[in-house]
Scaffold this motif. Sequence first.
Motif, PDB file in Angstrom:
ATOM      1  N   ARG A 157       0.848  -1.190   0.000  1.00  0.00           N
ATOM      2  CA  ARG A 157       0.000   0.000   0.000  1.00  0.00           C
ATOM      3  C   ARG A 157       0.888   1.246   0.000  1.00  0.00           C
ATOM      4  O   ARG A 157       1.689   1.443   0.915  1.00  0.00           O
ATOM      5  CB  ARG A 157      -0.889  -0.030   1.245  1.00  0.00           C
ATOM      6  N   GLY A 158       0.712   2.073  -1.005  1.00  0.00           N
ATOM      7  CA  GLY A 158       1.596   3.237  -1.181  1.00  0.00           C
ATOM      8  C   GLY A 158       1.618   4.164   0.017  1.00  0.00           C
ATOM      9  O   GLY A 158       2.688   4.630   0.443  1.00  0.00           O
ATOM     10  N   SER A 159       0.453   4.415   0.616  1.00  0.00           N
ATOM     11  CA  SER A 159       0.398   5.419   1.682  1.00  0.00           C
ATOM     12  C   SER A 159       1.098   4.957   2.950  1.00  0.00           C
ATOM     13  O   SER A 159       1.354   5.754   3.841  1.00  0.00           O
ATOM     14  CB  SER A 159      -1.059   5.751   1.996  1.00  0.00           C
ATOM     15  N   ALA A 160       1.432   3.665   3.033  1.00  0.00           N
ATOM     16  CA  ALA A 160       2.037   3.142   4.262  1.00  0.00           C
ATOM     17  C   ALA A 160       3.566   3.150   4.219  1.00  0.00           C
ATOM     18  O   ALA A 160       4.222   2.823   5.199  1.00  0.00           O
ATOM     19  CB  ALA A 160       1.530   1.723   4.525  1.00  0.00           C
ATOM     20  N   PHE A 161       4.134   3.502   3.084  1.00  0.00           N
ATOM     21  CA  PHE A 161       5.597   3.502   2.954  1.00  0.00           C
ATOM     22  C   PHE A 161       6.079   4.844   2.404  1.00  0.00           C
ATOM     23  O   PHE A 161       5.329   5.552   1.733  1.00  0.00           O
ATOM     24  CB  PHE A 161       6.040   2.355   2.020  1.00  0.00           C
ATOM     25  N   ASP A 162       7.328   5.166   2.717  1.00  0.00           N
ATOM     26  CA  ASP A 162       7.923   6.385   2.164  1.00  0.00           C
ATOM     27  C   ASP A 162       8.453   6.085   0.772  1.00  0.00           C
ATOM     28  O   ASP A 162       8.750   4.941   0.446  1.00  0.00           O
ATOM     29  CB  ASP A 162       9.096   6.835   3.040  1.00  0.00           C
ATOM     30  N   ALA A 163       8.605   7.122  -0.018  1.00  0.00           N
ATOM     31  CA  ALA A 163       9.245   6.941  -1.323  1.00  0.00           C
ATOM     32  C   ALA A 163      10.732   6.678  -1.074  1.00  0.00           C
ATOM     33  O   ALA A 163      11.414   7.483  -0.432  1.00  0.00           O
ATOM     34  CB  ALA A 163       9.070   8.191  -2.172  1.00  0.00           C
ATOM     35  N   ILE A 254     -12.172   7.680  -2.115  1.00  0.00           N
ATOM     36  CA  ILE A 254     -11.228   7.306  -1.066  1.00  0.00           C
ATOM     37  C   ILE A 254     -11.919   6.323  -0.139  1.00  0.00           C
ATOM     38  O   ILE A 254     -13.067   6.539   0.244  1.00  0.00           O
ATOM     39  CB  ILE A 254     -10.777   8.570  -0.307  1.00  0.00           C
ATOM     40  N   GLY A 255     -11.220   5.234   0.194  1.00  0.00           N
ATOM     41  CA  GLY A 255     -11.819   4.305   1.136  1.00  0.00           C
ATOM     42  C   GLY A 255     -11.422   2.870   0.908  1.00  0.00           C
ATOM     43  O   GLY A 255     -10.521   2.576   0.133  1.00  0.00           O
ATOM     44  N   GLN A 256     -12.157   2.000   1.564  1.00  0.00           N
ATOM     45  CA  GLN A 256     -11.886   0.562   1.526  1.00  0.00           C
ATOM     46  C   GLN A 256     -11.808   0.066   0.092  1.00  0.00           C
ATOM     47  O   GLN A 256     -10.993  -0.790  -0.236  1.00  0.00           O
ATOM     48  CB  GLN A 256     -13.009  -0.190   2.258  1.00  0.00           C
ATOM     49  N   THR A 257     -12.687   0.585  -0.745  1.00  0.00           N
ATOM     50  CA  THR A 257     -12.740   0.091  -2.110  1.00  0.00           C
ATOM     51  C   THR A 257     -12.291   1.150  -3.107  1.00  0.00           C
ATOM     52  O   THR A 257     -12.485   1.005  -4.298  1.00  0.00           O
ATOM     53  CB  THR A 257     -14.171  -0.365  -2.438  1.00  0.00           C
ATOM     54  N   GLY A 258     -11.709   2.213  -2.612  1.00  0.00           N
ATOM     55  CA  GLY A 258     -11.171   3.234  -3.499  1.00  0.00           C
ATOM     56  C   GLY A 258      -9.695   3.403  -3.199  1.00  0.00           C
ATOM     57  O   GLY A 258      -8.983   2.440  -2.961  1.00  0.00           O
ATOM     58  N   LYS A 259      -9.241   4.652  -3.171  1.00  0.00           N
ATOM     59  CA  LYS A 259      -7.823   4.878  -2.892  1.00  0.00           C
ATOM     60  C   LYS A 259      -7.594   5.040  -1.394  1.00  0.00           C
ATOM     61  O   LYS A 259      -8.485   5.450  -0.657  1.00  0.00           O
ATOM     62  CB  LYS A 259      -7.377   6.153  -3.600  1.00  0.00           C
ATOM     63  N   VAL A 260      -6.374   4.713  -0.992  1.00  0.00           N
ATOM     64  CA  VAL A 260      -5.991   4.909   0.402  1.00  0.00           C
ATOM     65  C   VAL A 260      -4.933   5.993   0.437  1.00  0.00           C
ATOM     66  O   VAL A 260      -3.935   5.915  -0.279  1.00  0.00           O
ATOM     67  CB  VAL A 260      -5.447   3.605   1.010  1.00  0.00           C
ATOM     68  N   VAL A 261      -5.173   7.023   1.235  1.00  0.00           N
ATOM     69  CA  VAL A 261      -4.248   8.154   1.285  1.00  0.00           C
ATOM     70  C   VAL A 261      -3.831   8.419   2.727  1.00  0.00           C
ATOM     71  O   VAL A 261      -4.545   8.066   3.662  1.00  0.00           O
ATOM     72  CB  VAL A 261      -4.884   9.430   0.678  1.00  0.00           C
ATOM     73  N   ALA A 262      -2.684   9.038   2.881  1.00  0.00           N
ATOM     74  CA  ALA A 262      -2.240   9.437   4.217  1.00  0.00           C
ATOM     75  C   ALA A 262      -1.470  10.750   4.092  1.00  0.00           C
ATOM     76  O   ALA A 262      -0.278  10.820   4.371  1.00  0.00           O
ATOM     77  CB  ALA A 262      -1.364   8.350   4.840  1.00  0.00           C
ATOM     78  N   PRO A 263      -2.139  11.817   3.662  1.00  0.00           N
ATOM     79  CA  PRO A 263      -1.441  13.088   3.474  1.00  0.00           C
ATOM     80  C   PRO A 263      -1.133  13.762   4.813  1.00  0.00           C
ATOM     81  O   PRO A 263      -1.581  13.310   5.871  1.00  0.00           O
ATOM     82  CB  PRO A 263      -2.448  13.912   2.667  1.00  0.00           C
ATOM     83  N   GLN A 264      -0.413  14.859   4.730  1.00  0.00           N
ATOM     84  CA  GLN A 264      -0.142  15.672   5.919  1.00  0.00           C
ATOM     85  C   GLN A 264      -1.443  16.247   6.477  1.00  0.00           C
ATOM     86  O   GLN A 264      -1.602  16.390   7.674  1.00  0.00           O
ATOM     87  CB  GLN A 264       0.797  16.835   5.542  1.00  0.00           C
ATOM     88  N   LEU A 265      -2.327  16.608   5.565  1.00  0.00           N
ATOM     89  CA  LEU A 265      -3.557  17.285   5.972  1.00  0.00           C
ATOM     90  C   LEU A 265      -4.718  16.806   5.107  1.00  0.00           C
ATOM     91  O   LEU A 265      -4.615  16.795   3.877  1.00  0.00           O
ATOM     92  CB  LEU A 265      -3.347  18.804   5.813  1.00  0.00           C
ATOM     93  N   LYS A 282      -7.775   7.335   7.473  1.00  0.00           N
ATOM     94  CA  LYS A 282      -7.603   7.567   8.908  1.00  0.00           C
ATOM     95  C   LYS A 282      -6.139   7.631   9.331  1.00  0.00           C
ATOM     96  O   LYS A 282      -5.850   8.011  10.468  1.00  0.00           O
ATOM     97  CB  LYS A 282      -8.384   6.549   9.727  1.00  0.00           C
ATOM     98  N   ASN A 283      -5.207   7.294   8.449  1.00  0.00           N
ATOM     99  CA  ASN A 283      -3.799   7.455   8.796  1.00  0.00           C
ATOM    100  C   ASN A 283      -3.212   8.774   8.304  1.00  0.00           C
ATOM    101  O   ASN A 283      -1.997   8.961   8.310  1.00  0.00           O
ATOM    102  CB  ASN A 283      -2.978   6.272   8.288  1.00  0.00           C
ATOM    103  N   SER A 284      -4.067   9.696   7.895  1.00  0.00           N
ATOM    104  CA  SER A 284      -3.587  11.037   7.544  1.00  0.00           C
ATOM    105  C   SER A 284      -2.994  11.671   8.798  1.00  0.00           C
ATOM    106  O   SER A 284      -3.424  11.376   9.910  1.00  0.00           O
ATOM    107  CB  SER A 284      -4.749  11.901   7.041  1.00  0.00           C
TER     108      SER A 284
ATOM    109  N   ALA B 225      -3.971   1.123  16.165  1.00  0.00           N
ATOM    110  CA  ALA B 225      -3.885   2.207  17.134  1.00  0.00           C
ATOM    111  C   ALA B 225      -4.992   3.209  16.831  1.00  0.00           C
ATOM    112  O   ALA B 225      -5.187   3.597  15.686  1.00  0.00           O
ATOM    113  CB  ALA B 225      -2.524   2.886  17.013  1.00  0.00           C
ATOM    114  N   GLY B 226      -5.737   3.590  17.825  1.00  0.00           N
ATOM    115  CA  GLY B 226      -6.812   4.557  17.599  1.00  0.00           C
ATOM    116  C   GLY B 226      -6.252   5.966  17.522  1.00  0.00           C
ATOM    117  O   GLY B 226      -5.103   6.206  17.894  1.00  0.00           O
ATOM    118  N   ARG B 227      -7.024   6.892  17.025  1.00  0.00           N
ATOM    119  CA  ARG B 227      -6.601   8.296  17.044  1.00  0.00           C
ATOM    120  C   ARG B 227      -7.141   8.912  18.315  1.00  0.00           C
ATOM    121  O   ARG B 227      -8.251   8.610  18.739  1.00  0.00           O
ATOM    122  CB  ARG B 227      -7.186   9.046  15.848  1.00  0.00           C
TER     123      ARG B 227
END
Lengths: 328, 250
Positions: A157-163, A254-265, A282-284, B225-227
């Motif tokens: 998953r892209g959002s879980a790792f750094d480039a 965005i979501g379970q069946t779409g894209k997963v993102v973890a931006p700064q904001l 939720k990991n934003s 982990a929860g927020r």
Amino acid sequence: MSKILVIAEHADGAVKKATLTTLDMARQLAAKKGSSIDIAVLGSGVGGVAEALTGYGAETVHVADHAELANALAPTWGKVIADIAESCGADVIAASASTTGKDIMPRVAARLEAGMASDVVGVVDTDDGPGFRRPMWAGALLADVVIDTDTWVVTARGSAFDAAGATGGSSAVEAFDAEPNLAASRTRFVSFNGTKSDRPTLDEADIVVAGGRGLKSAEGFAQVVEPLADALGAGIGASRAAVDDGFCPNDYQIGQTGKVVAPQLYFAVAISGAIQHLAGMKNSKVIVAINTRDDEPINKVADYSLVGDAFTVIPELCEKIAAIKAAG
Amino acid sequence: MKILVTAKRVTDPNAKLVIDDDGSWIDDDVEFILNPFCENAVECALELAEAHDAETVAIGIGDEEVQRYIRQGALARGVDRGIHVDAEEQELDSDLIAKILKAVVEREEPDVVLLGKQAVDGDSNQVAQLLAEMLGWPQATFASDVKIEGSEAIVTREVDGGLETLAVTLPAIISADLRLNDPRYASLAGIMKAKKKPLEELELDDLDLDDEEPKVRVVKLHEPAGRSAGVVVADIDELLNKLTTEARVL
Ligand SMILES: Cc1cc2nc3c(=O)[nH]c(=O)nc-3n(C[C@H](O)[C@H](O)[C@H](O)COP(=O)(O)OP(=O)(O)OC[C@H]3O[C@@H](n4cnc5c(N)ncnc54)[C@H](O)[C@@H]3O)c2cc1C
Ligand SMILES: Nc1ncnc2c1ncn2[C@@H]1O[C@H](COP(=O)(O)O)[C@@H](O)[C@H]1O
């Protein structure tokens, strides 16, 4: 010795970030398994992509340059990836959990009789050796899984790792004599209808502004989400409901069946925060909810909740952001 | 023409999941539903059958309980008959599911196999693709539109960056995305009829699989982990102040 083969993702001759996040996962796994890393570049006219990947610490960059690989069709790409893996002796084949990776990599696993872990967010130590952490049940639980076959296939998953950064050094570039066998695939590419946008893509954006059903129409969505995204240089996302109701294109979801993102904001505008939506954001780092209510599930994950009608709040927010930017 | 369509049972997405004592699975004393993506696949199968006069067959793999979901989710909506393959769900992985489906495809010889793009419990998104490769068939995954024209299925797919259209020659594997259609409700008459429709029961042994071992194993489940709870800001100025000075993301 163990060897991890990373499948490059690219578009219009450029390496995609998805390649580098997969490479980051591969480096973490390599550290645990003592593996070397090779990269495979498939496509038509992809010499430049291969060249661009020679500074990332791979031993060899394998290039399968073939007219029949121009479109990433699962049967042809699956076959060629498995062929490269066998010829270079890879025991792990890794790709991004993009729609391309999800489409193709199980076919690689089936060809190699390998077990496959999808959409992994971490590399972990288990009592049974190195394994992978992956979300299940829309991320309600995380599972540590191990693969019991000698050969492993994994999508990251892209959002879980750094480039992964460049490491210097120079990998050997080797042409691979690919036999995609397009005719046997009984698959014909008809068309691609791409979403055009000058904004950052969702996987690359530092800020994401996402709109939901509360915006009521395509006009409402555009009127609220676009100016805020423009003011912030943000990418645009949406809830499934907003996509289903035709407010915006499908690949905004965005979501379970779409894209997963973890931006700064992450701005969730008029989105209630169903578990399937939270699974994708939720990991934003910081989450802002803008909603007429303050007791929706989104408010439980938001760092800051602003209660109000998006149609009046957002224009004022945009003005104030512009003022801050102007003041430097 | 014959269409094979899957009916997988999944935990209700709204159910509160509890990790069971040995830590590697959930306590399955929860509500279940038919996998939403299988609902789309069933609807697609029925629409294709109506347009092309096809026989439809639903297949579900899992314990006895799965039969309820085959009847209610597929047969009651109009699928002609069902097949249940008895297996302990916890010991299945996508590879083994695909192998079982392959054996059933070889018995039934359908022209199209329709699956969901993913099961919303495991979220693996593998089975359709594995099955396609095992059979040497073409695939069109994440379908948002399906038409059959002559010997081909013309399928529009939801992919990163837009919509792709492929033509695949039958027999082929298609996996359904949620925007493919709006699944119909079962009518009362449909529910009554479903009780009498044939539902064949098979054991793994009936399928002569060369290998019944899963390749991937869950060793441990965790709660993520929860927020920590955030704050409600009074107005836009406070929000901007927090974003610039506290969170430092602007
Ligand atoms: C199998 C499956 C997979 C799914 N996958 C996804 C997925 O990937 N992504 C996803 O997002 N969903 C997904 N869903 C759907 C999900 O369950 C929700 O239905 C969806 O996320 C709701 O979208 P929403 O928040 O925009 O709409 P709603 O839940 O209707 O929320 C609208 C919100 O807008 C607020 N609002 C209304 N008017 C205003 C206003 N003027 N100003 C401010 N706020 C306002 C309301 O208070 C409410 O909170 C999936 C569902 C299923 C069954
Ligand atoms: N136990 C099962 N019985 C029937 N079909 C299944 C089963 N498990 C998975 N499938 C099918 O395979 C699809 C993809 O599942 P997965 O790869 O596990 O996400 C599902 O949407 C179903 O169509």
